[in-house]
Design a protein around this motif. Structure first.
Motif, mmCIF file in Angstrom:
data_model
loop_
_atom_site.group_PDB
_atom_site.id
_atom_site.type_symbol
_atom_site.label_atom_id
_atom_site.label_comp_id
_atom_site.label_asym_id
_atom_site.label_seq_id
_atom_site.Cartn_x
_atom_site.Cartn_y
_atom_site.Cartn_z
ATOM 1 N N LYS A 104 17.117 13.074 39.212
ATOM 2 C CA LYS A 104 17.779 13.277 40.474
ATOM 3 C C LYS A 104 16.555 11.497 40.621
ATOM 4 O O LYS A 104 17.025 10.835 41.727
ATOM 5 N N THR A 105 14.791 12.312 39.999
ATOM 6 C CA THR A 105 14.032 11.406 40.792
ATOM 7 C C THR A 105 14.453 9.873 40.826
ATOM 8 O O THR A 105 14.227 8.915 41.824
ATOM 9 N N ASN A 108 16.756 8.785 42.671
ATOM 10 C CA ASN A 108 16.596 8.167 44.281
ATOM 11 C C ASN A 108 16.020 7.077 44.064
ATOM 12 O O ASN A 108 15.649 6.195 45.213
ATOM 13 N N SER A 112 16.738 3.549 46.035
ATOM 14 C CA SER A 112 15.806 3.506 47.451
ATOM 15 C C SER A 112 15.447 1.686 47.353
ATOM 16 O O SER A 112 15.584 1.303 48.590
ATOM 17 N N MET A 261 10.476 4.702 48.083
ATOM 18 C CA MET A 261 11.391 5.998 48.227
ATOM 19 C C MET A 261 10.517 6.868 49.674
ATOM 20 O O MET A 261 11.139 8.096 50.165
ATOM 21 N N VAL A 266 13.040 10.335 50.251
ATOM 22 C CA VAL A 266 13.302 11.251 49.015
ATOM 23 C C VAL A 266 11.619 11.943 48.626
ATOM 24 O O VAL A 266 11.964 12.778 47.534
#
Length: 769
Positions: A104-105, A108, A112, A261, A266
């Motif tokens: 998920k990182t 994101n 971003s 980010m 996030v």
């Protein structure tokens, strides 16, 4: 009653009006503004209507986009002549990762830096377009993300190219239309999966999972925040943001992603700051892992593919951007046979792994390059030295048909039985003498015998008769040019490649029609454009010239005194010419090397279907170990022979038909009907070379020459000129020679040679024969 007086006290209407005073004048300025505003609104509405109509017009012709296109790699695919895949540049290094395995990182990070409103827009973001436009006009860093959404970027990678020619209003409209369709059909996570697996990540690899393995030796799910941010930022400029080759720029880009980010909430600012402290080199792998099937380029096709990539670049295509389908002219079976004969097959007995080879096979009828080998025993080197296209080694006597006798047939209208002299020869105006390998002269002989036996003096005399100017014109018609002016020495050795040689000899095979050799047949781009390439044949010589030359070159392998008898194939209709280059006299004396040593050995020839040129030698000539022995000079002949024999099973054994402009005399002599030629020429004008007394004296002096029995007539190949070394130490009267070689006695590196046609500068060692 007061009824009659009730109106008496009311002012009359006229009186009321008079009390109201005058009407105010209209505000003309306000009226003009209103009109301008209305006009602007009208123009704006018209523009919207027109733009909408134009958008829909372009959208109707948008290419189709499928899941296969969205999920496929974006590599350049190279095919052989039969449409079978040879290699997939980049895709073989791609490891596809499904959406449930993508951290998920990473998602994101990508959103971003590339498209913050990704989860809110429908594939196209009007707010983003306006914001990017304003930012670009003001120069603000807020324009960093540009106007394209992630979905639009995916569409561009899938069905359009990134070329400047595709940055048009039509393409942008179609891109937006397709982005709307993709967003409607697929989930946001699915779109991210397509994108993450498709983007180019530098070093010939596609997809972020593959990049994770390549740069860090780990899968995506095992990378930390800083490493994922690095990968997320790379697609914008993979080369500039490569953490290995450009760590400074890579760190700057990574930190920008981390800050984006944090701004997008996030990650916290503290997390972003901490990750920015991490060294860009932390976790980088020392060895770069890729998938097993593609980490090594196929050795068999390596030299050919190297030239295809160069050809693509010359045509203006960037393979790093991917998406090309390149259909080559390679005959893979022939390519593999070339490789096996040089590396695996024991049919040709190469003495050691250092002995090298370069060879090119061309279709005689259309110039298509069927196969090419650039070396043998090259290890794991990819796109290394391709000896098939190098032009720094002399071609030896394979030059004689191209520069001497071909032009003589074409311009002087010689017959095959025209008499030429193999008598003592001194370059006009100098003391430089020319010899054959055997240090002997055979007197007056026919052109046929002189070329079959590869005698040097008749070849140079022929070139004198032709003249350098006409010889140069003939060479240019065969695709052979030189930055330096040609001179007489070039008649027994040209600095050309096996590719040039094979293409030139193919013109003899093809009734005098020359085709520029081509690697690529067709290119399809991912935007639907097709580029087709075909070599248009041009007449380089008459049919008569081509036939006369072929009739002679047939005898090189079949005649008892031919120079290429080792390559003979009984019953095969083929023509060929050998070439061997003498070792430097200085090198032979300094290293106690046999005087018969050679630096280069060639075999070039053709059938009606194929033309093949082969070079053999060592990469470092004129050293103590870089020479060919007499037996090794025949390796080029054997290699040529077995390759031509292999090809015979896939081609006809058609013979050449004598054209109507050619007549036959005896069993194997030919002439050009209605054409006259002189029995004497410019070479006879220099009395020093035509004195019977000087020849008689020479013959008497050398009648018992030790050279006369060194080789039998069946394998003697009497080609080129003298030493490779041009120092004054080579200026003695004793020549350097070997079995396919003759020599000039050298006097100077810049001696002036004068013929009746022109004045040329020649060095007896200029062709390093």
């Amino acid at each position: 009653m007061n009824n009659g007086n009730q109106y008496q006290n009311r002012p009359m209407r006229r009186t009321q009006h008079s009390k109201m005073g005058k009407h105010p004048k209209p505000n003309r300025h306000s009226s003009l503004i209103k009109k301008l505003l209305l006009a602007a609104v009208a123009v704006f509405v018209a523009m919207i209507i027109f733009g909408g109509g134009l958008f829909m017009y372009y959208a109707q012709s948008a290419p189709k986009i499928t899941e296969a296109k969205l999920s496929s790699d974006n590599a350049t695919v190279i095919y052989d002549k039969d449409g079978k895949v040879l290699t997939r540049l980049g895709s073989q290094n791609r490891e596809y990762v499904k959406k449930d395995k993508i951290p998920k990182t990473l998602k994101n990070a990508i959103v971003s830096i590339e498209d913050r409103r990704f989860y809110k827009n429908n594939g196209v973001d009007p707010i983003r377009i306006v914001g990017a436009t304003v930012a670009n006009l003001t120069g603000s860093s807020l324009g960093l993300q540009g106007a394209s959404t992630l979905t639009q970027q995916l569409v561009k990678l899938s069905v359009f190219s990134t070329d400047a020619s595709d940055r048009t209003l039509r393409v942008k409209a179609q891109e937006a239309w397709l982005a709307l369709k993709v967003d409607k059909k697929y989930s946001k996570d699915q779109i991210l999966e397509f994108y993450i697996n498709k983007v180019y990540m530098g070093n010939g690899i596609y997809g972020m999972q593959t990049a994770a393995k390549y740069y860090f030796g780990k899968s995506l799910e095992k990378l930390d925040l800083a490493q994922l941010a690095l990968l997320a930022g790379m697609p914008q400029s993979p080369t500039n943001y490569d953490p290995i080759s450009n760590p400074k720029y890579a760190k700057s880009r990574r930190d920008t992603v981390l800050q984006a980010m944090a701004s997008n909430k996030v990650v916290t600012q503290a997390q972003a700051t901490e990750a920015q402290k991490e060294s860009i080199s932390d976790g980088l792998s020392e060895t770069h892992e890729t998938s097993t099937n593609s980490a090594k380029k196929n050795k068999i096709i390596d030299p050919y593919i190297k030239q295809v990539l160069q050809d693509l670049s010359d045509k203006g295509f960037d393979t790093a951007k991917g998406g090309l389908k390149v259909y080559t002219n390679m005959d893979y079976a022939a390519q593999k046979k070339l490789y096996d004969l040089a590396n695996n097959d024991q049919t040709v007995q190469f003495n050691d792994d250092e002995l090298q080879i370069g060879a090119t096979l061309v279709n005689s009828k259309n110039g298509k390059i069927a196969a090419m080998i650039g070396g043998r025993k090259t290890g794991d080197v990819t796109y290394g030295l391709n000896r098939a296209v190098q032009t720094d080694r002399s071609s030896g006597s394979t030059a004689k048909p191209l520069m001497d006798y071909g032009p003589a047939f074409e311009y002087l209208k010689w017959s095959t039985y025209r008499k030429v002299k193999d008598t003592p020869f001194t370059y006009p105006g100098t003391d430089t003498k020319l010899y054959d390998f055997d240090h002997k002269f055979k007197g007056t002989m026919t052109v046929r015998d002189a070329l079959i036996q590869s005698r040097n003096v008749p070849a140079i005399r022929t070139l004198q008769d032709v003249g350098i100017s006409k010889a140069t014109t003939f060479l240019e018609g065969l695709g052979i040019t030189s930055k330096e002016p040609y001179n007489l020495n070039n008649g027994i050795g040209l600095y050309i490649s096996t590719l040039q040689t094979a293409a030139a000899y193919a013109a003899f095979a093809n009734d005098g029609i020359y085709h520029k050799p081509t690697y690529i047949n067709k290119i399809d781009t991912n935007s639907g454009k097709t580029y087709t390439y075909k070599s248009k044949g041009v007449r380089a010589m008459s049919k008569a010239t081509a036939f006369l030359m072929t009739s002679i070159l047939k005898g090189v392998t079949t005649d008892s005194q031919g120079s290429g008898t080792a390559a003979n194939i009984t019953g095969m209709n083929m023509a060929s010419k050998t070439g061997t280059v003498a070792y430097s006299k200085k090198a032979t004396e300094a290293n106690d090397i046999p005087s018969s040593a050679s630096s280069d050995s060639w075999m070039a020839g053709y059938t009606k279907d194929y033309s093949l040129a082969v070079w053999t030698g060592y990469d470092h000539p004129n050293t103590s170990t870089g020479y060919l022995t007499q037996s090794q000079t025949e390796l080029a002949q054997y290699y040529w022979k077995y390759m031509i024999y292999y090809l015979s099973q896939y081609s006809s054994n058609e013979d050449w038909t004598m054209p109507s402009t050619v007549g036959k005399k005896g069993t194997n002599q030919y002439y050009q009907i209605g054409e006259d030629y002189d029995e004497t020429g410019k070479s006879d004008e220099y009395s020093k070379n035509n004195s019977s007394s000087s020849w008689s004296s020479y013959s008497s002096k050398h009648s018992n020459s030790s050279y006369s029995s060194r080789y039998s007539s069946s394998d003697a190949d009497d080609d080129d000129s003298s030493s490779n070394d041009t120092s004054s130490e080579d200026s003695s009267s004793t020549p350097s020679y070997s079995s396919d070689v003759s020599s000039n006695d050298t006097t100077s590196d810049s001696t002036s040679t004068t013929t009746s046609a022109s004045t040329t500068s020649t060095s007896s060692a200029s062709d390093s024969e």
